[in-house]
Design an enzyme around this catalytic site. Sequence first.
Site, PDB file in Angstrom:
ATOM      1  N   LYS A  47      44.217  45.277  33.341  1.00  0.00           N
ATOM      2  CA  LYS A  47      43.646  46.449  32.669  1.00  0.00           C
ATOM      3  C   LYS A  47      42.246  46.218  32.071  1.00  0.00           C
ATOM      4  O   LYS A  47      41.845  46.854  31.106  1.00  0.00           O
ATOM      5  CB  LYS A  47      44.584  46.981  31.562  1.00  0.00           C
ATOM      6  N   SER A  48      41.505  45.327  32.722  1.00  0.00           N
ATOM      7  CA  SER A  48      40.175  44.972  32.186  1.00  0.00           C
ATOM      8  C   SER A  48      39.024  45.519  33.019  1.00  0.00           C
ATOM      9  O   SER A  48      37.869  45.256  32.698  1.00  0.00           O
ATOM     10  CB  SER A  48      40.055  43.443  32.106  1.00  0.00           C
ATOM     11  N   LYS A 106      41.321  40.207  44.969  1.00  0.00           N
ATOM     12  CA  LYS A 106      41.495  40.443  43.522  1.00  0.00           C
ATOM     13  C   LYS A 106      42.623  39.568  43.001  1.00  0.00           C
ATOM     14  O   LYS A 106      43.623  39.350  43.694  1.00  0.00           O
ATOM     15  CB  LYS A 106      41.820  41.924  43.313  1.00  0.00           C
ATOM     16  N   THR A 107      42.460  39.059  41.791  1.00  0.00           N
ATOM     17  CA  THR A 107      43.551  38.309  41.167  1.00  0.00           C
ATOM     18  C   THR A 107      43.585  38.556  39.665  1.00  0.00           C
ATOM     19  O   THR A 107      42.542  38.806  39.047  1.00  0.00           O
ATOM     20  CB  THR A 107      43.426  36.790  41.430  1.00  0.00           C
ATOM     21  N   HIS A 108      44.810  38.490  39.122  1.00  0.00           N
ATOM     22  CA  HIS A 108      44.954  38.486  37.660  1.00  0.00           C
ATOM     23  C   HIS A 108      45.368  37.087  37.182  1.00  0.00           C
ATOM     24  O   HIS A 108      45.664  36.904  35.995  1.00  0.00           O
ATOM     25  CB  HIS A 108      46.029  39.483  37.221  1.00  0.00           C
ATOM     26  N   SER A 138      45.388  49.996  27.038  1.00  0.00           N
ATOM     27  CA  SER A 138      45.481  50.354  28.461  1.00  0.00           C
ATOM     28  C   SER A 138      46.741  49.753  29.088  1.00  0.00           C
ATOM     29  O   SER A 138      47.446  50.412  29.875  1.00  0.00           O
ATOM     30  CB  SER A 138      44.228  49.857  29.183  1.00  0.00           C
ATOM     31  N   ARG A 257      42.933  56.461  33.311  1.00  0.00           N
ATOM     32  CA  ARG A 257      43.461  57.129  32.123  1.00  0.00           C
ATOM     33  C   ARG A 257      42.345  57.730  31.269  1.00  0.00           C
ATOM     34  O   ARG A 257      42.159  58.923  31.222  1.00  0.00           O
ATOM     35  CB  ARG A 257      44.297  56.106  31.330  1.00  0.00           C
ATOM     36  N   LYS A 258      41.569  56.850  30.594  1.00  0.00           N
ATOM     37  CA  LYS A 258      40.479  57.359  29.749  1.00  0.00           C
ATOM     38  C   LYS A 258      39.146  56.698  30.072  1.00  0.00           C
ATOM     39  O   LYS A 258      38.098  57.297  29.924  1.00  0.00           O
ATOM     40  CB  LYS A 258      40.799  57.117  28.273  1.00  0.00           C
TER      41      LYS A 258
END
Length: 295
Positions: A47-48, A106-108, A138, A257-258
């Site tokens: 969520k970054s 992509k990785t978290h 988030s 979301r926002k």
Amino acid sequence: MSVNQDARPDFVTVKGINLLDHIAKNIDAVSAFCPHSSDILIGAYPKSGSTWTVEIVDLLLHNGDAETCRRAPITVRAAFLEASDRLRPKSGLDQLKEMVPPRIIKTHLPIQLVPVGFWEKKCKMIYVARNAKDTVVSYFYFHDMNKTGPEAGPWQSFVHKFMSGELGWGTWHDHVKGYWREREKKNILYIFYEDLKENPRREVERIMRYLDLSLSDEVINRIVELTTFQNMKINPMANYSFVSKNTYDQSITKFMRKGQVGDWKTHFTPEQSAKFDEDYEKKMKNINIPFRTQL
Ligand code: PPS
């Protein structure tokens, strides 16, 4: 490795990091992954701003061509390295076999779980970090709509879990610190969500230079425009409307979301904020990462 037997997917601890059980099962194969030297890795704590960064990089690699970047959902255009095939047609590793370098990956994963091949091959890596308070907000909404992981539970206890590293992909604090410490040695471009919001053009240009690309002003302006929150929110190839309701139930909360800096102020009570700050000071002492919680 300790396994939680609950019916709904839960976390398994791998080397001290909580991962969804089906991702944890995949982790040895992921560690052995050997990238091509031209592959580009995009890392972030959940969520970054990883979706945002992927979209920018895909557009940069395709000279800002909007049509080309709508050729497929963002999950197809960029492989999610550690994803298993439990919830997707293919695992990240299987998807990568069918992609042609330079691939966007992509990785978290926290830095200690990133396959060493990325460093050995000197791949370019962009790490995007977001201030902890907006990240936890988030992440909280994401848990509500993401049917493939544990439920969020009450806000107060969710914040506690975030602080104590009980959420997926470990503690935010260790994640952002791990990449920060290695950024120079490993030539990682470390960028901030807040900087992207403040001056997207400046940050798109930074990413472009890091990728050794040189695009015209017109193309850069187009990329900035195509990757605004408003435009990505209505882009069906970026806004995750392509995944089923059983995966992300966007009638609860939208993935896009926002997209704001400072939304945490409408969620934290003054007491929660003070407690969070106190914990933050302890965990982030002796390191100076210039996070901003407002613009
Ligand atoms: S995930 O699920 O971990 O991959 O999520 P990630 O993409 O890293 O982060 C999702 C948050 O990023 C916001 N987002 C954006 N903000 C501003 N501009 C653009 N273009 C943009 N694209 C995505 C997204 O809305 C999530 O943040 P919140 O605060 O929940 O809105």
